[in-house]
Design an enzyme around this catalytic site. Sequence first.
Site, PDB file in Angstrom:
ATOM      1  N   HIS A  74       0.680  -0.995  -0.013  1.00 52.36           N
ATOM      2  CA  HIS A  74      -0.011  -0.115  -0.066  1.00 52.36           C
ATOM      3  C   HIS A  74       0.870   1.196  -0.024  1.00 52.36           C
ATOM      4  CE1 HIS A  74      -3.455   2.460   0.564  1.00 52.36           C
ATOM      5  NE2 HIS A  74      -3.703   2.051   1.977  1.00 52.36           N
ATOM      6  N   HIS A 133      -2.283  -2.515  -9.501  1.00 48.62           N
ATOM      7  CA  HIS A 133      -3.172  -1.754  -8.585  1.00 48.62           C
ATOM      8  C   HIS A 133      -4.655  -2.663  -8.824  1.00 48.62           C
ATOM      9  CE1 HIS A 133      -5.617   1.582  -7.052  1.00 48.62           C
ATOM     10  NE2 HIS A 133      -4.527   1.884  -6.635  1.00 48.62           N
ATOM     11  N   ASP A 172       2.973   5.577  -6.738  1.00 52.15           N
ATOM     12  CA  ASP A 172       4.204   5.391  -6.013  1.00 52.15           C
ATOM     13  C   ASP A 172       5.258   5.081  -6.840  1.00 52.15           C
ATOM     14  OD1 ASP A 172       1.931   3.540  -4.231  1.00 52.15           O
ATOM     15  OD2 ASP A 172       2.917   5.258  -3.329  1.00 52.15           O
TER      16      ASP A 172
HETATM   17  C1  SDX Z   1      -1.432   2.064  -3.511  1.00 48.90           C
HETATM   18  O1  SDX Z   1      -6.153   0.802  -3.222  1.00 48.90           O
HETATM   19  C2  SDX Z   1      -5.797   1.932  -3.502  1.00 48.90           C
HETATM   20  O2  SDX Z   1      -6.285   2.995  -3.970  1.00 48.90           O
HETATM   21  C3  SDX Z   1      -4.125   2.075  -3.156  1.00 48.90           C
HETATM   22  C4  SDX Z   1      -3.507   3.361  -3.326  1.00 48.90           C
HETATM   23  C5  SDX Z   1      -4.229   4.736  -2.703  1.00 48.90           C
HETATM   24  O3  SDX Z   1      -3.980   5.676  -3.250  1.00 48.90           O
HETATM   25  O4  SDX Z   1      -4.839   4.539  -1.502  1.00 48.90           O
HETATM   26  O5  SDX Z   1      -3.600   3.639  -4.941  1.00 48.90           O
HETATM   27  C6  SDX Z   1      -1.856   3.218  -3.110  1.00 48.90           C
HETATM   28  O6  SDX Z   1      -1.212   1.416  -2.397  1.00 48.90           O
HETATM   29  C7  SDX Z   1      -0.939   1.785  -4.730  1.00 48.90           C
HETATM   30  C8  SDX Z   1      -0.354   0.523  -4.851  1.00 48.90           C
HETATM   31  C9  SDX Z   1       1.111   0.332  -4.232  1.00 48.90           C
HETATM   32  N1  SDX Z   1       1.699  -1.027  -4.122  1.00 48.90           N
HETATM   33  C10 SDX Z   1       2.482  -1.275  -5.147  1.00 48.90           C
HETATM   34  O7  SDX Z   1       3.134  -0.745  -5.986  1.00 48.90           O
HETATM   35  C11 SDX Z   1       3.030  -2.684  -4.536  1.00 48.90           C
HETATM   36  C12 SDX Z   1       3.167  -3.686  -5.771  1.00 48.90           C
HETATM   37  N2  SDX Z   1       2.097  -3.835  -6.459  1.00 48.90           N
HETATM   38  C13 SDX Z   1       1.240  -5.245  -5.711  1.00 48.90           C
HETATM   39  O8  SDX Z   1       1.585  -5.692  -4.711  1.00 48.90           O
HETATM   40  C14 SDX Z   1      -0.248  -5.218  -6.317  1.00 48.90           C
HETATM   41  O9  SDX Z   1      -0.153  -4.855  -7.577  1.00 48.90           O
HETATM   42  C15 SDX Z   1      -1.294  -4.620  -5.527  1.00 48.90           C
HETATM   43  C16 SDX Z   1      -1.118  -5.021  -4.052  1.00 48.90           C
HETATM   44  C17 SDX Z   1      -1.221  -3.189  -5.741  1.00 48.90           C
HETATM   45  C18 SDX Z   1      -2.533  -4.904  -5.944  1.00 48.90           C
HETATM   46  O10 SDX Z   1      -2.675  -6.243  -5.838  1.00 48.90           O
HETATM   47  P1  SDX Z   1      -4.009  -7.090  -6.115  1.00 48.90           P
HETATM   48  O11 SDX Z   1      -5.080  -6.266  -6.862  1.00 48.90           O
HETATM   49  O12 SDX Z   1      -4.768  -7.778  -4.939  1.00 48.90           O
HETATM   50  O13 SDX Z   1      -3.475  -8.193  -7.237  1.00 48.90           O
HETATM   51  P2  SDX Z   1      -2.989  -9.407  -6.942  1.00 48.90           P
HETATM   52  O14 SDX Z   1      -1.801  -9.191  -5.754  1.00 48.90           O
HETATM   53  O15 SDX Z   1      -3.856 -10.613  -6.662  1.00 48.90           O
HETATM   54  O16 SDX Z   1      -2.029  -9.675  -8.197  1.00 48.90           O
HETATM   55  C19 SDX Z   1      -2.718 -10.254  -9.540  1.00 48.90           C
HETATM   56  C20 SDX Z   1      -1.735 -10.785 -10.241  1.00 48.90           C
HETATM   57  C21 SDX Z   1      -0.941 -11.862  -9.606  1.00 48.90           C
HETATM   58  O17 SDX Z   1      -0.453 -12.658 -10.673  1.00 48.90           O
HETATM   59  P3  SDX Z   1      -1.161 -14.122 -10.643  1.00 48.90           P
HETATM   60  O18 SDX Z   1      -1.343 -14.911  -9.429  1.00 48.90           O
HETATM   61  O19 SDX Z   1      -2.692 -13.888 -10.984  1.00 48.90           O
HETATM   62  O20 SDX Z   1      -0.749 -14.796 -11.845  1.00 48.90           O
HETATM   63  O21 SDX Z   1      -0.702  -9.894 -10.762  1.00 48.90           O
HETATM   64  C22 SDX Z   1       0.601 -10.010 -10.317  1.00 48.90           C
HETATM   65  C23 SDX Z   1       0.087 -11.052  -9.161  1.00 48.90           C
HETATM   66  O22 SDX Z   1       1.443 -11.973  -8.912  1.00 48.90           O
HETATM   67  N3  SDX Z   1       1.406  -8.904  -9.751  1.00 48.90           N
HETATM   68  C24 SDX Z   1       2.279  -8.475  -9.946  1.00 48.90           C
HETATM   69  C25 SDX Z   1       2.468  -7.154  -9.498  1.00 48.90           C
HETATM   70  N4  SDX Z   1       1.249  -6.818  -8.915  1.00 48.90           N
HETATM   71  C26 SDX Z   1       0.374  -7.912  -9.210  1.00 48.90           C
HETATM   72  N5  SDX Z   1       3.405  -9.250 -10.472  1.00 48.90           N
HETATM   73  C27 SDX Z   1       4.555  -8.488 -10.338  1.00 48.90           C
HETATM   74  N6  SDX Z   1       4.923  -7.238  -9.985  1.00 48.90           N
HETATM   75  C28 SDX Z   1       3.611  -6.511  -9.198  1.00 48.90           C
HETATM   76  N7  SDX Z   1       3.841  -5.132  -8.950  1.00 48.90           N
END
Ligand code: SDX
Length: 430
Positions: free
Chosen positions: A266, A307, A365
């Site tokens: 997050h 996201h 971010d």
């Molecule tokens: C913020 O919610 C909000 O609005 C948050 C925010 C706000 O202003 O409040 O926008 C701020 O938190 C932005 C996000 C910051 N976080 C990151 O940058 C961390 C990296 N991102 C991930 O951890 C992830 O993308 C999330 C947590 C942001 C979203 O996760 P989801 O929607 O639960 O998706 P998921 O984890 O289930 O992933 C779906 C797929 C997976 O692959 P499969 O198992 O389906 O094959 O996408 C892949 C994941 O492995 N994946 C990634 C990835 N993010 C998701 N693979 C590589 N790198 C990534 N960053």
Amino acid sequence: MADDKAILNLPGKEPIELTIKKGTLGQPVIDIQQLGQHGYFTFDPGFMSTAACESKITYIDGDKGILLHRGYLISELVEKADYLEVCYLLLNGELPNATQKANFIAKINQHSMVHEQLRSIFQGFPRSSHPMSIMCGAVGGLSAFYHDSLDINNPDHRNLAAIRLIAKLPTLAAMAYKYSIGQPYIYPLNTLSYAENFLNMMFALPANPDFRPDPLLSKAMDQIFILHADHEQNASTSTVRTAGSSAADPLACIAAGISALWGPAHGGANEAALNMLEQIGTEDNIAKYIARAKDKNDSFRLMGFGHRIYKNYDPRAAVMRKTCHDVLEHLNLLDDPIFKLAMKLEDIALHDPYFIEHKLYPNVDFYSGIVLRALGIPKNMYTVIFAVARTVGWIANWNEMLSTPPLRITRPRQLYTGYAQREFVPIKSR
Ligand code: SDX
């Protein structure tokens, strides 16, 4: 016009009619509140398909990359408003006129100092503490100083809590930074704008009383505050709503939000994204890390990418990228290797089939850490700055929940897969 209905057919039961509710924009919702009476719960870990509340504050269209605050596009607000105008908008639903803005600024200025005794809270932390751990403690501790207006059913008390929090978070954040580097605290100056005042409290020194932040950098800081102000029912905002649903002290609710924001999934992603860029180091390492991000057996993720809602692009990332470019150009840092690496990584990722298929794009971010680094702010302060900016979004949601009775405590149920009842086994028989 009568609401549409969804019909749910459950084994051995009469069909159940569920009302479909439509909002101004976005997906309609199926009202399942009565489902418990029929002996069923819905199951949705992580709330992938759940609307937990009704709100009028922020709207996000993840497919179109649209973010509206009270109906205004984020790109317009960043260009044409300042952070305190956006705070007023989020709290009150309308942009302020000149008089309302002047009065709002005066109130914020009036509350920008913290009680002198609060300084002792900092003394309890090692100087090496992560500033987010200090912020969890200091903001939670702030609730000990304000028991004069805790009737959460009184709109004036709620508004005073909002003003105090928006006013004091930057002061506490700068104190956390100064404490970590062993420099004296700098008091807020009411002659400066909100962002200028924050940078002044961060970087001024008693020996240099004439210091004032660079106006372009203050403008960039103000834009960063706006870009992080609110974002619908994200994890930390949902945490604040949950804490507030028990009628807890509003300042304690914000401390709960700060805790939830800290995680690298997050708000901690901005610090994690810069750590990742530094870990990648050079462009010839990018392929290795992209491969790791795609490897299911590797926990590495591309920080600053992906996201839950934005599946095309995060409109804030586009603005943040431009702010990043403008700041680095102003500071003659366009050749900054980290910035160039970030742009190369973004370009490669955006053309990689895995990222395209998984709809992984840069989020807010990805570039914010590079801008904050250029502003001279250390990495461990990035999420603190996110918390300062998001305080208005948290307290606006808290206030919206409390001003729309009935206040129901957030209490989800579960799918229980543990033991059924069993006899106790004495220790000699185990
Ligand atoms: C913020 O919610 C909000 O609005 C948050 C925010 C706000 O202003 O409040 O926008 C701020 O938190 C932005 C996000 C910051 N976080 C990151 O940058 C961390 C990296 N991102 C991930 O951890 C992830 O993308 C999330 C947590 C942001 C979203 O996760 P989801 O929607 O639960 O998706 P998921 O984890 O289930 O992933 C779906 C797929 C997976 O692959 P499969 O198992 O389906 O094959 O996408 C892949 C994941 O492995 N994946 C990634 C990835 N993010 C998701 N693979 C590589 N790198 C990534 N960053």
